[in-house]
Scaffold this motif. Structure first.
Motif, PDB file in Angstrom:
ATOM      1  N   LYS A 759       0.809  -1.212   0.000  1.00 20.85           N
ATOM      2  CA  LYS A 759       0.000   0.000   0.000  1.00 20.85           C
ATOM      3  C   LYS A 759       0.843   1.263   0.000  1.00 20.85           C
ATOM      4  CE  LYS A 759      -0.430   0.074   5.052  1.00 20.85           C
ATOM      5  NZ  LYS A 759      -1.380   0.088   6.184  1.00 20.85           N
ATOM      6  N   ASP A 760       2.166   1.087   0.067  1.00 25.51           N
ATOM      7  CA  ASP A 760       3.056   2.236   0.087  1.00 25.51           C
ATOM      8  C   ASP A 760       2.819   3.059  -1.175  1.00 25.51           C
ATOM      9  OD1 ASP A 760       5.430   3.911  -0.157  1.00 25.51           O
ATOM     10  OD2 ASP A 760       6.195   2.702   1.535  1.00 25.51           O
ATOM     11  N   ALA A 761       2.886   4.362  -1.045  1.00 22.41           N
ATOM     12  CA  ALA A 761       2.596   5.265  -2.172  1.00 22.41           C
ATOM     13  C   ALA A 761       3.590   5.113  -3.300  1.00 22.41           C
ATOM     14  CB  ALA A 761       2.597   6.714  -1.675  1.00 22.41           C
ATOM     15  N   VAL A 762       4.795   4.652  -2.956  1.00 23.04           N
ATOM     16  CA  VAL A 762       5.813   4.525  -3.997  1.00 23.04           C
ATOM     17  C   VAL A 762       5.386   3.556  -5.076  1.00 23.04           C
ATOM     18  CG1 VAL A 762       8.187   3.804  -4.412  1.00 23.04           C
ATOM     19  CG2 VAL A 762       7.626   5.153  -2.415  1.00 23.04           C
ATOM     20  N   VAL A 763       4.718   2.528  -4.683  1.00 23.34           N
ATOM     21  CA  VAL A 763       4.337   1.487  -5.638  1.00 23.34           C
ATOM     22  C   VAL A 763       2.850   1.545  -5.930  1.00 23.34           C
ATOM     23  CG1 VAL A 763       6.206  -0.042  -5.029  1.00 23.34           C
ATOM     24  CG2 VAL A 763       4.102  -0.131  -3.725  1.00 23.34           C
ATOM     25  N   ALA A 764       2.363   2.715  -5.884  1.00 22.67           N
ATOM     26  CA  ALA A 764       0.924   2.845  -6.118  1.00 22.67           C
ATOM     27  C   ALA A 764       0.547   2.372  -7.502  1.00 22.67           C
ATOM     28  CB  ALA A 764       0.486   4.295  -5.914  1.00 22.67           C
ATOM     29  N   GLU A 765       1.481   2.494  -8.425  1.00 24.17           N
ATOM     30  CA  GLU A 765       1.127   2.139  -9.798  1.00 24.17           C
ATOM     31  C   GLU A 765       1.823   0.858 -10.285  1.00 24.17           C
ATOM     32  OE1 GLU A 765       1.621   5.334 -12.464  1.00 24.17           O
ATOM     33  OE2 GLU A 765       0.636   6.800 -11.187  1.00 24.17           O
ATOM     34  N   GLY A 766       2.662   0.244  -9.481  1.00 22.88           N
ATOM     35  CA  GLY A 766       3.328  -0.984  -9.952  1.00 22.88           C
ATOM     36  C   GLY A 766       4.153  -1.640  -8.868  1.00 22.88           C
ATOM     37  N   ALA A 767       3.802  -2.853  -8.543  1.00 13.51           N
ATOM     38  CA  ALA A 767       4.572  -3.579  -7.538  1.00 13.51           C
ATOM     39  C   ALA A 767       5.958  -3.922  -8.104  1.00 13.51           C
ATOM     40  CB  ALA A 767       3.841  -4.841  -7.141  1.00 13.51           C
ATOM     41  N   GLY A 768       6.954  -3.927  -7.248  1.00 17.15           N
ATOM     42  CA  GLY A 768       8.321  -4.260  -7.658  1.00 17.15           C
ATOM     43  C   GLY A 768       9.118  -3.053  -8.082  1.00 17.15           C
ATOM     44  N   ASP A 769       8.550  -1.839  -8.031  1.00 18.99           N
ATOM     45  CA  ASP A 769       9.321  -0.641  -8.356  1.00 18.99           C
ATOM     46  C   ASP A 769      10.146  -0.227  -7.152  1.00 18.99           C
ATOM     47  OD1 ASP A 769       8.122  -0.758 -10.735  1.00 18.99           O
ATOM     48  OD2 ASP A 769       6.770   0.936 -10.434  1.00 18.99           O
ATOM     49  N   ARG A 770      11.076   0.688  -7.384  1.00 12.19           N
ATOM     50  CA  ARG A 770      11.885   1.222  -6.294  1.00 12.19           C
ATOM     51  C   ARG A 770      12.160   2.691  -6.554  1.00 12.19           C
ATOM     52  NH1 ARG A 770      17.935  -1.245  -7.449  1.00 12.19           N
ATOM     53  NH2 ARG A 770      17.940  -0.906  -9.703  1.00 12.19           N
ATOM     54  N   SER A 771      12.517   3.368  -5.486  1.00  9.32           N
ATOM     55  CA  SER A 771      12.788   4.796  -5.560  1.00  9.32           C
ATOM     56  C   SER A 771      14.287   5.019  -5.501  1.00  9.32           C
ATOM     57  CB  SER A 771      12.115   5.530  -4.394  1.00  9.32           C
ATOM     58  OG  SER A 771      12.527   6.876  -4.366  1.00  9.32           O
ATOM     59  N   LEU A 772      14.790   5.843  -6.433  1.00  7.56           N
ATOM     60  CA  LEU A 772      16.195   6.194  -6.480  1.00  7.56           C
ATOM     61  C   LEU A 772      16.349   7.685  -6.317  1.00  7.56           C
ATOM     62  CD1 LEU A 772      17.325   4.020  -9.561  1.00  7.56           C
ATOM     63  CD2 LEU A 772      17.335   3.396  -7.145  1.00  7.56           C
ATOM     64  N   ALA A 773      17.185   8.091  -5.368  1.00  4.01           N
ATOM     65  CA  ALA A 773      17.403   9.512  -5.115  1.00  4.01           C
ATOM     66  C   ALA A 773      18.782   9.898  -5.605  1.00  4.01           C
ATOM     67  CB  ALA A 773      17.263   9.807  -3.629  1.00  4.01           C
ATOM     68  N   VAL A 774      18.861  10.969  -6.407  1.00  4.14           N
ATOM     69  CA  VAL A 774      20.097  11.412  -7.014  1.00  4.14           C
ATOM     70  C   VAL A 774      20.329  12.872  -6.657  1.00  4.14           C
ATOM     71  CG1 VAL A 774      21.374  11.689  -9.177  1.00  4.14           C
ATOM     72  CG2 VAL A 774      19.744   9.821  -8.935  1.00  4.14           C
ATOM     73  N   ARG A 775      21.563  13.177  -6.266  1.00  2.00           N
ATOM     74  CA  ARG A 775      21.939  14.564  -5.986  1.00  2.00           C
ATOM     75  C   ARG A 775      22.663  15.120  -7.204  1.00  2.00           C
ATOM     76  NH1 ARG A 775      23.916  15.716  -0.212  1.00  2.00           N
ATOM     77  NH2 ARG A 775      21.658  15.496  -0.037  1.00  2.00           N
ATOM     78  N   LEU A 776      22.050  16.223  -7.775  1.00  2.00           N
ATOM     79  CA  LEU A 776      22.607  16.871  -8.951  1.00  2.00           C
ATOM     80  C   LEU A 776      23.398  18.098  -8.514  1.00  2.00           C
ATOM     81  CD1 LEU A 776      19.435  16.805 -11.239  1.00  2.00           C
ATOM     82  CD2 LEU A 776      21.240  15.082 -11.075  1.00  2.00           C
ATOM     83  N   THR A 777      24.584  18.278  -9.096  1.00  2.00           N
ATOM     84  CA  THR A 777      25.395  19.467  -8.841  1.00  2.00           C
ATOM     85  C   THR A 777      25.420  20.289 -10.123  1.00  2.00           C
ATOM     86  OG1 THR A 777      26.763  18.286  -7.247  1.00  2.00           O
ATOM     87  CG2 THR A 777      27.671  20.309  -8.164  1.00  2.00           C
ATOM     88  N   LEU A 778      24.946  21.579  -9.999  1.00  2.00           N
ATOM     89  CA  LEU A 778      24.830  22.465 -11.163  1.00  2.00           C
ATOM     90  C   LEU A 778      25.747  23.668 -10.966  1.00  2.00           C
ATOM     91  CD1 LEU A 778      20.929  22.474 -11.382  1.00  2.00           C
ATOM     92  CD2 LEU A 778      22.504  20.826 -12.378  1.00  2.00           C
TER      93      LEU A 778
END
Length: 811
Positions: A759-778
């Motif tokens: 029921k986690d919001a991250v996988v609201a649209e597809g089970a087996g997905d994962r969240s990746l966080a990236v830090r961008l330097t501009l």
């Protein structure tokens, strides 16, 4: 080859000292390995005769002797030797004499003293006390005609030197005292006293029928019968001494005579007990299963590769190596058969080593012995037998001489210009001819050419280079000019874009790996199991059964090192090897550095097992894992950024193995050892391994200067939800492909989130997905970034991820 200087000088006596003679031989290629005095220094020891020997009044084991040393009065000497008796002549140390040093290194001084109340005016000596031998069974008994009062050094010729030569295999003609004397004569110009071989009178017509069945084994066989001998006769002391100074102990008179002629003239021979020969003799190759008890007591089994001399009943000796026990002479022998033969060197070479022993005869025959003088040498042996063992009834039979296959030496031509070029100094034709004539070689000359007919004792003269070597030896290696090399030496400058193999070693050592060096030939099982190589390159002559193939992978060697260390209670092992592997490759052609059909690339491989860090208080103990070794590979390749993809390798765990890619090319693998191999090789834990081609590892980027940014950078974090199959490499490739107008300077993945509940919001649209966080330097080199530029750049990255990876931004 060991002999005494005095014996050598009986054949050739140049007017030079011992040291200069040794230097002359060494500079001619006959290396004098050691010079050793026959006897240590001692003084005032003379020949004495015991005239009286009475029991000591106060000691059971001592005798009081009256000794005549040629003086007006007899000396009173107390002696405890068991053989002290009237009539013998022995060495007598006078008062004031110095005996050889003892274990403390100090000389022993003889003084007047009393032994159990009886005055002793000297000392009677054993051979051991004079350091002439280890025999301590009693006094050294001298010849009964030894002059009384004569200095013992003069009487026994102890002021002599033992020469030990280290001869190369081509100098077989110097394996005798006369052969060395022949060289000395050629080198110094001193006259050579050639031995004479007068024929012994024939007194009977007896002979032994000899059949030479194997002419490729024996080229010449000579022999004669000698009857009615006294084989119990004592060997003369002069012969015993000369044999001893050649390192040969005295055995019996007949054996000593045979050995003496071998050392004197280089002719090994054999003396059979005539009455023990059954019928005739057959010189042939052995037959499978035939056995022979040798003179050394060993029983050997021969085959058709070993030459033998057999009679009508059994094998009697190994041809050219050693006689058999069945026909050995003894004290009861009365009639003998003397044999001297020419055995082809190739038929003798290596045969004695098959039976784990070597003999002086085999050593000479496998290098070549003069085939022309068998009859002359039998005459010499016969004369010595008559002189030492002869009786009034002694008679000799005629010499039976068979020549079924004599060697024919081909003439060899020397080009004078070629000799000068090879030796490296100007040489005239007269100089070359003189050097060869001094060696006793017969030659003919033309303009610039010298043709030599090699004598029968020079088996080594076969090609032009052999004659060039003889000229160089006669000139003297010490007289050759010092010529610096003319070849230009150009340093190989390593390009800046490549590091050295030593730099790779240092980098791995900095990561706590220890280098190992292993054999390039390995166990065939390793190739089949760990390298998946069903057709390894097999060795024709492996040094051991477990080293029968050439390796195509370094991993088997590292696993063996791991087992060795773990067997010795090493809990943490980190090792690497940088070495060559061997692969079949039909595209490879032969060059100076390659072999046709085989590729031999260099690789670097490592293994880690046990704890990730050494035991310490500041870090929690944890086993090394895949990511630790993967990080080591990344550090090794830095600043290059390798890409890791799921891979398969015969030695590695499926699902825990990655292939390593650089510039679109797979350069190796990293992963955990396969469970079945861990179990098969009896390892308590599964080690982590990597193996990489060395060439791409050596590559490095040339540093490019960039100025320090004057404007402060801006960082923004972006979290996107992607399918679980999306890799880190694909994520980074998509980010860098975004149209950011050069404002994106760096991107780092810093968080990975997988939901625990559906029921986690991250996988609201597809089970087996994962969240990746990236830090961008501009950043920008022109001006500070505006909020609009920042937002548009972030949006460009998110849009690119959406289009490429079907990602959606997490809010």
């Amino acid at each position: 080859m060991q002999f005494s200087e005095s014996w050598l000088r009986t054949f050739c006596n140049p007017a030079i000292g011992t040291a200069e003679l040794a230097e002359t031989l060494t500079m001619a290629g006959l290396e004098v390995e050691e010079l050793k005095p026959v006897a240590p220094p001692f003084t005032h020891i003379v020949v004495g005769e015991i005239r009286q020997a009475e029991q000591h009044p106060n000691a059971d084991r001592l005798r009081v002797c009256k000794v005549d040393v040629g003086q007006a009065e007899l000396l009173n000497i107390v002696c405890g030797a068991p053989n002290a008796r009237v009539g013998i002549r022995v060495p007598c140390a006078l008062v004031g004499a110095e005996l050889p040093p003892g274990e403390d290194g100090k000389p022993f001084l003889i003084k007047v003293g009393k032994l159990r109340g009886v005055e002793s005016q000297g000392m009677l000596c054993s051979a051991r006390e004079l350091k002439l031998s280890e025999d301590h069974g009693g006094l050294l008994e001298l010849a009964l005609d030894a002059p009384l009062g004569q200095n013992i050094r003069e009487h026994l010729d102890l002021d002599d030197t033992l020469f030990t030569l280290k001869l190369t295999p081509n100098l077989a003609h110097c394996l005798s005292v006369y052969g060395v004397a022949r060289e000395v004569s050629a080198l110094t110009g001193a006259p050579l006293l050639a031995p004479a071989f007068p024929a012994v009178a024939v007194g009977n017509s007896d002979s032994v029928k000899v059949t030479v069945s194997a002419t490729d084994l024996c080229g010449r066989f000579s022999g004669r019968v000698v009857r009615n001998l006294n084989t119990r006769a004592q060997t003369p002391q002069w012969m015993v001494d000369r044999l001893a100074r050649c390192g040969q102990r005295s055995v019996t008179a007949l054996v000593d005579i045979s050995n003496y002629v071998m050392f004197e003239l280089g002719r090994p021979s054999h003396i059979f007990d005539l009455e023990k020969i059954h019928g005739g003799l057959d010189v042939r190759w052995g037959k499978a299963g035939e056995e022979l008890k040798l003179l050394n007591g060993n029983t050997v089994t021969v085959d058709d590769k070993v030459g033998v001399i057999a009679d009508d009943v059994q094998v009697e000796s190994l041809a050219g190596i050693m006689g058999g026990d069945a026909t050995a002479v003894s004290d009861d022998t009365q009639h003998v058969y003397v044999e001297a033969a020419f055995w082809w060197p190739k038929a003798i070479a290596g045969r004695s080593r098959r039976f784990n022993f070597s003999t002086d005869a085999g050593h000479r025959f496998e290098r070549g012995v003069d085939p022309e003088l068998t009859v002359e040498h039998i005459e010499r042996i016969t004369q010595l037998i008559i002189d030492i063992c002869g009786t009034p009834d002694t008679t000799c039979g005629p010499i039976d001489d068979q020549k079924p296959n004599m060697p024919v030496a081909a003439p060899v031509t020397l080009r004078v210009a070629r000799a000068a070029k090879i030796i490296g100094m100007p040489l005239s034709q007269a100089q070359c001819a003189d050097a060869l004539k001094r060696l006793g070689l017969s030659l003919t000359e033309e303009e610039g050419l010298i043709t030599v007919a090699p004598p029968s004792y020079r088996f080594d003269l076969q090609i032009e280079e052999d004659l060039i070597e003889e000229v160089a030896r006669m000139v003297g290696y010490n007289n050759l000019p010092d010529t610096p090399p003319l070849a230009p030496i150009t340093a190989r400058i390593r390009p800046e874009a490549q590091r050295s193999a030593f730099a790779v070693r240092r980098a791995l050592a900095a990561l706590a790996y220890q280098e190992t060096i292993n054999f390039s030939f390995v166990e065939e099982r390793w190739e089949n199991e760990l390298a998946g190589n069903p057709n390894p390159i097999k060795l024709l002559n492996p040094i051991a059964s477990q080293m029968s193939v050439m390796r195509s992978s370094l991993l088997g060697s590292l696993l063996q090192v791991l087992k060795f260390n773990q067997a010795r209670k090493a809990t943490r092992v980190r090792v690497f090897e940088l070495g060559r592997v061997f692969l079949r490759d039909a595209s490879v052609k032969s060059t100076d550095a390659t072999v046709e059909g085989f590729d031999q690339p260099m690789r670097v491989a490592g293994l880690a097992s046990g704890s990730e860090h050494p035991l310490q208080w500041g870090v929690k103990d944890a086993p090394v894992d895949f990511y630790s070794v993967k990080g080591d590979v990344e550090t090794l390749l830095a600043p290059l950024a390798p890409e890791f993809k799921p891979g398969t390798h015969p030695a590695m765990h499926p699902g825990r193995c990655a292939s390593v890619w650089l510039d679109g090319k797979c350069i190796g693998y990293v992963g955990e050892l396969h469970p079945k191999w861990r179990q098969s090789y009896e390892l308590p834990t599964a080690p982590l391994l990597f193996e990489l081609d060395l060439e791409p590892v050596l590559a490095r980027r040339v540093p490019v200067f960039k100025p320090v940014a004057k404007i402060q950078a801006v960082q923004r974090d972006v979290a996107v939800v992607v399918a679980d199959s999306v890799t880190h490499a694909a994520l980074m490739a998509a980010i860098w492909a975004a149209p950011t107008a050069g404002l994106l300077r760096d991107a780092q993945l810093f968080d990975v989130y997988r939901p625990k509940f559906a029921k986690d919001a991250v996988v609201a649209e597809g089970a087996g997905d994962r969240s990746l966080a990236v830090r961008l330097t501009l950043n920008s080199d022109e001006a500070s970034l505006t909020e609009e530029q920042i937002e548009s750049t972030v949006k460009a990255v998110v849009d690119q991820l959406s289009q490429t990876l079907d990602a959606r931004q997490r809010v």
